[in-house]
Motif scaffolding. Structure first.
Motif, PDB file in Angstrom:
ATOM      1  N   SER A   1       0.825  -1.208   0.000  1.00  0.00           N
ATOM      2  CA  SER A   1       0.000   0.000   0.000  1.00  0.00           C
ATOM      3  C   SER A   1       0.857   1.255   0.000  1.00  0.00           C
ATOM      4  O   SER A   1       0.591   2.206  -0.743  1.00  0.00           O
ATOM      5  CB  SER A   1      -0.927  -0.004   1.221  1.00  0.00           C
ATOM      6  OG  SER A   1      -1.764  -1.149   1.218  1.00  0.00           O
TER       7      SER A   1
ATOM      8  N   TYR B   1      -4.588   4.084  -0.730  1.00  0.00           N
ATOM      9  CA  TYR B   1      -3.543   3.099  -0.441  1.00  0.00           C
ATOM     10  C   TYR B   1      -2.850   3.405   0.886  1.00  0.00           C
ATOM     11  O   TYR B   1      -2.554   2.501   1.679  1.00  0.00           O
ATOM     12  CB  TYR B   1      -2.506   3.069  -1.564  1.00  0.00           C
ATOM     13  CG  TYR B   1      -3.050   2.631  -2.907  1.00  0.00           C
ATOM     14  CD1 TYR B   1      -4.157   1.803  -3.001  1.00  0.00           C
ATOM     15  CD2 TYR B   1      -2.452   3.047  -4.085  1.00  0.00           C
ATOM     16  CE1 TYR B   1      -4.659   1.407  -4.223  1.00  0.00           C
ATOM     17  CE2 TYR B   1      -2.932   2.656  -5.325  1.00  0.00           C
ATOM     18  CZ  TYR B   1      -4.050   1.841  -5.386  1.00  0.00           C
ATOM     19  OH  TYR B   1      -4.528   1.446  -6.605  1.00  0.00           O
TER      20      TYR B   1
ATOM     21  N   ILE C   1      -5.037   2.305   3.759  1.00  0.00           N
ATOM     22  CA  ILE C   1      -4.988   0.846   3.958  1.00  0.00           C
ATOM     23  C   ILE C   1      -3.678   0.452   4.619  1.00  0.00           C
ATOM     24  O   ILE C   1      -3.645  -0.365   5.545  1.00  0.00           O
ATOM     25  CB  ILE C   1      -5.155   0.126   2.606  1.00  0.00           C
ATOM     26  CG1 ILE C   1      -6.571   0.334   2.068  1.00  0.00           C
ATOM     27  CG2 ILE C   1      -4.857  -1.368   2.756  1.00  0.00           C
ATOM     28  CD1 ILE C   1      -6.807  -0.278   0.702  1.00  0.00           C
ATOM     29  N   GLY C   2      -2.573   1.046   4.153  1.00  0.00           N
ATOM     30  CA  GLY C   2      -1.280   0.748   4.770  1.00  0.00           C
ATOM     31  C   GLY C   2      -1.243   1.153   6.225  1.00  0.00           C
ATOM     32  O   GLY C   2      -0.744   0.400   7.083  1.00  0.00           O
TER      33      GLY C   2
ATOM     34  N   GLY D   1      -9.979   3.495   3.013  1.00  0.00           N
ATOM     35  CA  GLY D   1      -9.037   3.310   1.917  1.00  0.00           C
ATOM     36  C   GLY D   1      -9.704   2.695   0.699  1.00  0.00           C
ATOM     37  O   GLY D   1      -9.477   3.132  -0.440  1.00  0.00           O
TER      38      GLY D   1
ATOM     39  N   GLU E   1      -4.337  -7.111  -0.900  1.00  0.00           N
ATOM     40  CA  GLU E   1      -3.163  -6.950  -1.763  1.00  0.00           C
ATOM     41  C   GLU E   1      -3.575  -6.959  -3.238  1.00  0.00           C
ATOM     42  O   GLU E   1      -3.054  -6.177  -4.051  1.00  0.00           O
ATOM     43  CB  GLU E   1      -2.158  -8.064  -1.482  1.00  0.00           C
ATOM     44  CG  GLU E   1      -1.558  -7.996  -0.079  1.00  0.00           C
ATOM     45  CD  GLU E   1      -0.681  -9.203   0.236  1.00  0.00           C
ATOM     46  OE1 GLU E   1      -0.661 -10.143  -0.591  1.00  0.00           O
ATOM     47  OE2 GLU E   1      -0.036  -9.210   1.297  1.00  0.00           O
TER      48      GLU E   1
ATOM     49  N   VAL F   1      -5.066  -3.525  -4.149  1.00  0.00           N
ATOM     50  CA  VAL F   1      -4.056  -2.478  -4.330  1.00  0.00           C
ATOM     51  C   VAL F   1      -3.322  -2.658  -5.658  1.00  0.00           C
ATOM     52  O   VAL F   1      -3.178  -1.718  -6.454  1.00  0.00           O
ATOM     53  CB  VAL F   1      -3.063  -2.480  -3.154  1.00  0.00           C
ATOM     54  CG1 VAL F   1      -1.880  -1.550  -3.437  1.00  0.00           C
ATOM     55  CG2 VAL F   1      -3.759  -2.068  -1.870  1.00  0.00           C
TER      56      VAL F   1
END
Length: 444
Positions: free
Chosen positions: A55, A82, A85-86, A114, A237, A240
């Motif tokens: 992310s 992103y 989310i990270g 996200g 994953e 993304v």
């Protein structure tokens, strides 16, 4: 989005598949040589770390891309998604290390937001407007925050938190897919199908996870919730990677189209150049051969244009060319083609027109040109004239360049006869004299 505890294993009944933690590298590879059931090592914290890295890296990439290509809307929004989310994955990985409010409520809300920003970025990039999307997604996020808080601090229940997150995430993914499904103007349909399939796949996974949680044994720890929860991290994953890949693919297609268009446009006048005109003639000539439909080509040239450049300078000459180009485009049909052939020479393709109709169009353009006064600044006031040569398609022509060659010869004849006139060279009887329409001559 959970994993297995160390030294424990869960079996998927009927599949013979075991998910295990705590295996060494050699032990993990052993099933390939022994033929025993394969062990998959899916550690929730490790998966969260990989999703976080994906992310953050892709988020930085999207921000950098949007900075270099400011014409694209939505890419920066996706990058922010992103990052959320990270950040959520970082907080998830710190469970039992930081406060539960951060690692449970804020972490899951960040991940959901996200996903929302990812599809909103895609919508902005594609110009999609989905009715009621904003209030619906906001309502879902607020509802999830309330449920997470209540079932963390008032009635602690991991299973209900999993169910709440699963259903909200599934609904968010359905919103993303529905917006793409309703938008029919995406040029690359393969990319659109990939994005729709991605959102629907994620939605299906979370719906399955929701119903599975009613039958599965409630986990004692969110970080040990099982294989299905670990698979949701892998789905993140996929979200993304695939969303960024598809966006850059679409942006590259658009940039390629722009480059192709630039290669077909004359930069001074904004008209087609000779390359683009050749392509249009190829298409029209093929159609004429199939159906016998006529077409005409007009070549025209500004009279005494060299005198303009010599007396007033090339900047005035350039403006004269632009004004003449505007005169041509304003007085032809939308599906007619006009191009700059080179220097002060222009060419027109008139689909469906025969010689007589081509002569009428050329005469109208000649008269408009002669009636137009070009004023540039306070010192320059010009009255122009132009010569026109007309030719039409003949069934004996083996290629369209034969029509162009006759139009060029007709233009030469118009110049030779005194300029400021329209000439058509007969094709059926080569001995016939050219047809000419000659007005009074107007010079610069």
């Amino acid at each position: 989005m959970q994993s297995f505890g160390k030294g424990t294993s869960n079996k998927l009944h009927g599949a013979g598949l075991t998910a295990t933690m705590g295996l060494s590298g050699a032990q993990a590879l052993l099933p390939f040589f022994t033929g025993k059931p394969m062990a998959i090592q899916l550690d929730f914290r490790t998966l969260s770390l990989t999703l976080m890295l994906f992310s953050l890296v892709f988020g930085l990439g999207m921000f950098a891309y949007s900075r270099e290509h400011t014409k694209f809307s939505g890419i920066r929004t996706m990058g922010a998604g992103y990052f959320l989310i990270g950040g959520g994955c970082v907080l998830l990985g710190l469970r039992h290390v930081i406060y539960d409010f951060l690692s449970i409520v804020i972490a899951n809300i960040a991940i959901i937001m996200g996903v929302v920003l990812i599809y909103r970025g895609l919508f902005r990039f594609l110009g999609i407007t989905l009715r009621h999307e904003r209030w619906l997604s906001t309502t879902l996020v607020v509802l999830l925050a309330a449920l997470l808080y209540f079932y963390t601090f008032h009635i602690p229940d991991i299973n209900i938190r999993i169910q709440a997150f699963s259903m909200v995430c599934a609904a968010i993914c359905v919103i993303g897919a529905s917006g793409l499904l309703k938008h029919r103007d995406i040029r690359n349909r393969m990319v659109a199908k990939m994005l729709i399939a991605m959102f629907l796949l994620m939605s299906s996974l979370f719906i399955f996870r929701f119903f599975w949680s009613f039958y599965a044994i409630p986990p004692q720890d969110f970080m040990r919730a099982g294989l299905l929860s670990a698979l949701t991290i892998i789905a993140g994953e996929l979200l993304v990677i695939l969303s960024s890949f598809c966006t850059i693919w679409m942006a590259s297609d658009e940039l390629q189209d722009e480059l192709s268009e630039i290669a077909r446009i004359d930069p001074l006048t904004g008209l087609y150049n000779r390359r683009a005109f050749d392509e249009c003639c190829d298409i029209e000539f093929s159609r004429a051969q199939r159906s016998g439909a006529p077409f005409a080509i007009i070549m025209c040239d500004l009279d005494h244009f060299k005198n303009v450049n010599d007396e007033y300078g090339h900047h005035v000459g350039d403006e004269v060319l632009r004004r003449f180009a505007n005169t041509l485009t304003e007085h032809i049909r939308k599906h007619d083609v006009v191009a700059r052939f080179g220097g002060e020479e222009f060419v027109l393709l008139l689909p469906g027109k025969d010689t007589e109709q081509g002569l009428e169009v050329a005469e109208k353009l000649r008269a408009k040109t002669a009636d137009t006064q070009i004023t540039i600044g306070d010192d320059v006031c010009l009255t122009l004239s132009a010569s026109f040569g007309v030719a039409h398609y003949d069934s004996r022509d083996r290629e369209w360049s034969a029509v162009l060659h006759r139009a060029d010869n007709a233009l030469y004849a118009a110049k030779k006869q005194g300029r400021n006139r329209v000439v058509d060279l007969a094709t059926k009887n080569p001995g016939e004299e050219c047809l000419s329409r000659t007005p009074s001559v107007i010079r610069i």
